[in-house]
Design a protein around this motif. Structure first.
Motif, short mmCIF file in Angstrom:
data_model
loop_
_atom_site.label_atom_id
_atom_site.label_comp_id
_atom_site.label_asym_id
_atom_site.label_seq_id
_atom_site.Cartn_x
_atom_site.Cartn_y
_atom_site.Cartn_z
N LEU A 21 -10.01 12.24 14.54
CA LEU A 21 -8.86 12.28 13.66
C LEU A 21 -7.67 11.89 14.53
N ARG A 22 -7.02 10.79 14.22
CA ARG A 22 -5.92 10.27 15.03
C ARG A 22 -4.59 10.59 14.38
N CYS A 23 -3.72 11.22 15.14
CA CYS A 23 -2.38 11.53 14.69
C CYS A 23 -1.41 10.85 15.64
N SER A 24 -0.37 10.23 15.09
CA SER A 24 0.58 9.53 15.94
C SER A 24 1.94 9.48 15.28
N VAL A 25 2.92 9.01 16.06
CA VAL A 25 4.28 8.84 15.58
C VAL A 25 4.70 7.41 15.88
N SER A 26 5.41 6.80 14.95
CA SER A 26 5.86 5.42 15.12
C SER A 26 7.33 5.31 14.73
N SER A 27 7.98 4.32 15.29
CA SER A 27 9.36 4.04 14.90
C SER A 27 9.41 3.05 13.74
N ARG A 28 8.26 2.78 13.15
CA ARG A 28 8.17 1.87 12.01
C ARG A 28 8.04 2.64 10.70
N ALA A 29 8.35 1.97 9.62
CA ALA A 29 8.20 2.56 8.29
C ALA A 29 6.71 2.66 7.96
N PRO A 30 6.33 3.54 7.03
CA PRO A 30 4.91 3.69 6.68
C PRO A 30 4.24 2.38 6.25
N GLU A 31 4.99 1.49 5.63
CA GLU A 31 4.42 0.22 5.16
C GLU A 31 4.24 -0.80 6.29
N ASP A 71 -26.85 -16.28 9.82
CA ASP A 71 -26.21 -17.29 10.66
C ASP A 71 -25.19 -18.08 9.86
N GLY A 72 -24.05 -18.35 10.49
CA GLY A 72 -23.03 -19.17 9.87
C GLY A 72 -22.20 -18.48 8.82
N VAL A 73 -22.37 -17.18 8.66
CA VAL A 73 -21.61 -16.45 7.65
C VAL A 73 -20.66 -15.50 8.37
N ASP A 74 -19.38 -15.61 8.03
CA ASP A 74 -18.39 -14.71 8.63
C ASP A 74 -18.55 -13.32 8.04
N GLU A 75 -18.28 -12.31 8.89
CA GLU A 75 -18.32 -10.94 8.40
C GLU A 75 -17.20 -10.74 7.40
N PRO A 76 -17.49 -10.02 6.32
CA PRO A 76 -16.42 -9.76 5.35
C PRO A 76 -15.36 -8.83 5.96
N GLU A 77 -14.15 -8.98 5.47
CA GLU A 77 -13.06 -8.11 5.90
C GLU A 77 -13.37 -6.69 5.44
N PRO A 78 -13.29 -5.70 6.35
CA PRO A 78 -13.55 -4.32 5.90
C PRO A 78 -12.47 -3.87 4.91
N PRO A 79 -12.82 -2.93 4.05
CA PRO A 79 -11.82 -2.46 3.09
C PRO A 79 -10.68 -1.74 3.82
N PRO A 80 -9.50 -1.70 3.24
CA PRO A 80 -8.38 -0.99 3.87
C PRO A 80 -8.74 0.48 4.08
N PHE A 81 -8.39 1.00 5.25
CA PHE A 81 -8.67 2.41 5.53
C PHE A 81 -7.46 3.26 5.14
N PRO A 82 -7.71 4.52 4.74
CA PRO A 82 -6.60 5.36 4.30
C PRO A 82 -5.81 5.93 5.47
N VAL A 83 -4.50 5.96 5.31
CA VAL A 83 -3.59 6.52 6.30
C VAL A 83 -2.60 7.39 5.55
N TRP A 84 -2.44 8.63 6.00
CA TRP A 84 -1.43 9.52 5.46
C TRP A 84 -0.21 9.39 6.34
N ALA A 85 0.96 9.19 5.75
CA ALA A 85 2.17 8.99 6.53
C ALA A 85 3.35 9.68 5.87
N ARG A 86 4.24 10.23 6.72
CA ARG A 86 5.48 10.84 6.25
C ARG A 86 6.61 10.44 7.19
N VAL A 87 7.72 10.03 6.60
CA VAL A 87 8.91 9.72 7.38
C VAL A 87 9.57 11.05 7.76
N LEU A 88 9.86 11.22 9.05
CA LEU A 88 10.44 12.46 9.53
C LEU A 88 11.95 12.38 9.66
N SER A 89 12.50 11.17 9.70
CA SER A 89 13.96 11.05 9.81
C SER A 89 14.48 10.00 8.86
#
Length: 89
Positions: A21-31, A71-89
């Protein structure tokens, strides 16, 4: 975000590849979080934590779950994974 103030976003995701379970903080918006793959914002943290707790072998991939790609077939893009995010400031 207020003028002159930095956006601070707390986010949580289940990293299935390492079984953590990865928890982190970013200076970016949730989007605009710094992920290489596509993700979707989850309104509820509970399903993310439940998936982490339900993983019977965290970080392991069973050989029986592996499939050879044609052979010769690209792997499909995995589905979007869920992320819970909250702006703190």
């Amino acid at each position: 975000m207020l003028a002159g103030r930095l956006t601070v976003t707390l986010y949580v995701r289940h990293n299935e590849q390492v079984g953590a379970l990865r928890c982190s903080v970013s200076s970016r918006a949730p989007e605009a979080l710094p992920f290489g793959g596509s993700y979707r914002l989850a309104g509820d943290l509970t399903p993310i934590v439940d998936a982490f707790l339900a993983d019977p072998q965290p970080g392991a991939v069973l050989r029986s779950e592996l499939e050879d790609a044609p052979d010769g077939v690209d792997e499909p893009e995995p589905p979007p994974f869920p992320v819970w995010a909250r702006v703190l400031s």
